[in-house]
Design an enzyme around this catalytic site. Sequence first.
Site, PDB file in Angstrom:
ATOM      1  CE1 TYR A  54      -3.681   2.570   0.482  1.00 21.27           C
ATOM      2  CE2 TYR A  54      -2.363   3.335   2.589  1.00 21.27           C
ATOM      3  CZ  TYR A  54      -3.294   3.468   1.721  1.00 21.27           C
ATOM      4  OH  TYR A  54      -4.162   4.668   1.672  1.00 21.27           O
ATOM      5  CG  ASP A  68      -2.764  13.145   4.562  1.00 15.73           C
ATOM      6  OD1 ASP A  68      -2.540  13.335   3.457  1.00 15.73           O
ATOM      7  OD2 ASP A  68      -3.367  12.322   5.069  1.00 15.73           O
ATOM      8  CG  ASP A  95      -4.147   8.159  -0.192  1.00 13.31           C
ATOM      9  OD1 ASP A  95      -5.107   8.593  -0.859  1.00 13.31           O
ATOM     10  OD2 ASP A  95      -4.053   8.386   0.847  1.00 13.31           O
ATOM     11  CG  ASP A  97      -4.695  12.528  -1.309  1.00 12.56           C
ATOM     12  OD1 ASP A  97      -4.788  11.917  -0.643  1.00 12.56           O
ATOM     13  OD2 ASP A  97      -3.835  13.645  -1.438  1.00 12.56           O
ATOM     14  CG  HIS A 122      -7.894   4.693  -1.372  1.00 14.54           C
ATOM     15  ND1 HIS A 122      -7.776   5.938  -0.847  1.00 14.54           N
ATOM     16  CD2 HIS A 122      -6.587   4.211  -0.634  1.00 14.54           C
ATOM     17  CE1 HIS A 122      -7.122   6.116   0.161  1.00 14.54           C
ATOM     18  NE2 HIS A 122      -6.114   5.180   0.236  1.00 14.54           N
ATOM     19  CD  GLU A 124      -9.311  11.271   0.795  1.00 15.81           C
ATOM     20  OE1 GLU A 124      -9.226  12.346   1.557  1.00 15.81           O
ATOM     21  OE2 GLU A 124      -8.550  10.606   0.805  1.00 15.81           O
ATOM     22  CB  CYS A 132      -4.889  13.170   8.241  1.00 17.44           C
ATOM     23  SG  CYS A 132      -4.644  11.612   9.216  1.00 17.44           S
ATOM     24  NE  ARG A 167      -9.996   8.448   3.382  1.00 14.41           N
ATOM     25  CZ  ARG A 167      -8.926   8.903   3.639  1.00 14.41           C
ATOM     26  NH1 ARG A 167      -7.773   8.393   3.470  1.00 14.41           N
ATOM     27  NH2 ARG A 167      -8.994   9.970   4.568  1.00 14.41           N
ATOM     28  CD  GLU A 197      -9.382   6.772   7.175  1.00 14.20           C
ATOM     29  OE1 GLU A 197      -9.502   5.500   7.982  1.00 14.20           O
ATOM     30  OE2 GLU A 197      -8.526   7.407   6.750  1.00 14.20           O
ATOM     31  CG  ASN A 219      -6.482   3.236   7.830  1.00 13.87           C
ATOM     32  OD1 ASN A 219      -5.477   2.698   8.037  1.00 13.87           O
ATOM     33  ND2 ASN A 219      -6.899   4.387   7.786  1.00 13.87           N
TER      34      ASN A 219
END
Length: 308
Positions: A54, A68, A95, A97, A122, A124, A132, A167, A197, A219
Amino acid sequence: MSDATGLFTSRNTDAEKRASLRSALDSGELQRWPGAFSPLVAKIVAEAGFEGVYVSGAALSADLGLPDIGLTTLSEVEARGSAIARSTELPTLIDADTGFGEPMSAARTVSVLEDAGLAGCHLEDQVNPKRCGHLDGKEVVPADEMIRRIAAAVGARRDPNFIVCARTDARGVEGLDAAIERAKAYVDAGADLIFTEALADASEFAAFRAAVDAPLLANMTEFGKSTLLTTDRLRNLGYNAVIYPVTTLRLAMGAVEAGLAAIAEEGTQAALLDKMQHRSRLYDFLRYSDYNAFDTNLFTYSTPGERS
């Protein structure tokens, strides 16, 4: 002439890795994906026997010295992700975002990451720029906007085995029931995997599993909002994958801080040698001997005409 297969990139093709990831998510076996912030860390993940790699946006931004909060660019994510993905035989999920912009940008993001050798990414449902996932003060976009984001991403992929993971960060904003309803809508929009998440505890993970008919990703990040569940517990709950996104970075940085403090105090690193990865072990991961053999054979190689 020496065979260079697997020296400079993985032996498995990008398509083979994606197919293996798709099959693994449907296998009923929990897929364990530690985070890797560099290709060397990915090699260690593979050596340790995990099923995948990952690439965390939080770890990548931290390694660049940034928080982040959506400051990294697609080109930075693509470059690091590609180097990591091609360093092992394992599939790599990255990731992405919020997709770096509007739904059209999410579509381009998928195309770029597919070309870079990733097995999936992924996206989100936070607003852009994001925060974050385990911090307070997050905001999520309306569900229909995220649905367009997912649909654009799914429509942009050329390899049907490239995993588009959705996500949802809605648990901390709108509550558990709303997060579950969003997840169902994201599956209907074409998401292959749902990233749940910042769920609080095992009961919330179980509620998600009971309500959502799709592969689920847990996660297990440290110092966050979720109880750290064992792989056996997650397996029994019916989860398909688990990530440890920043664990390797935190382990490494903890050792770096302690080591530098010791050198500053004692004036030497002599007492730290037993805590270090030995040079010979590093060379094993880097396959120094294989590179050396390949180089040696190149210099001794001759064409059939030269040998006659």
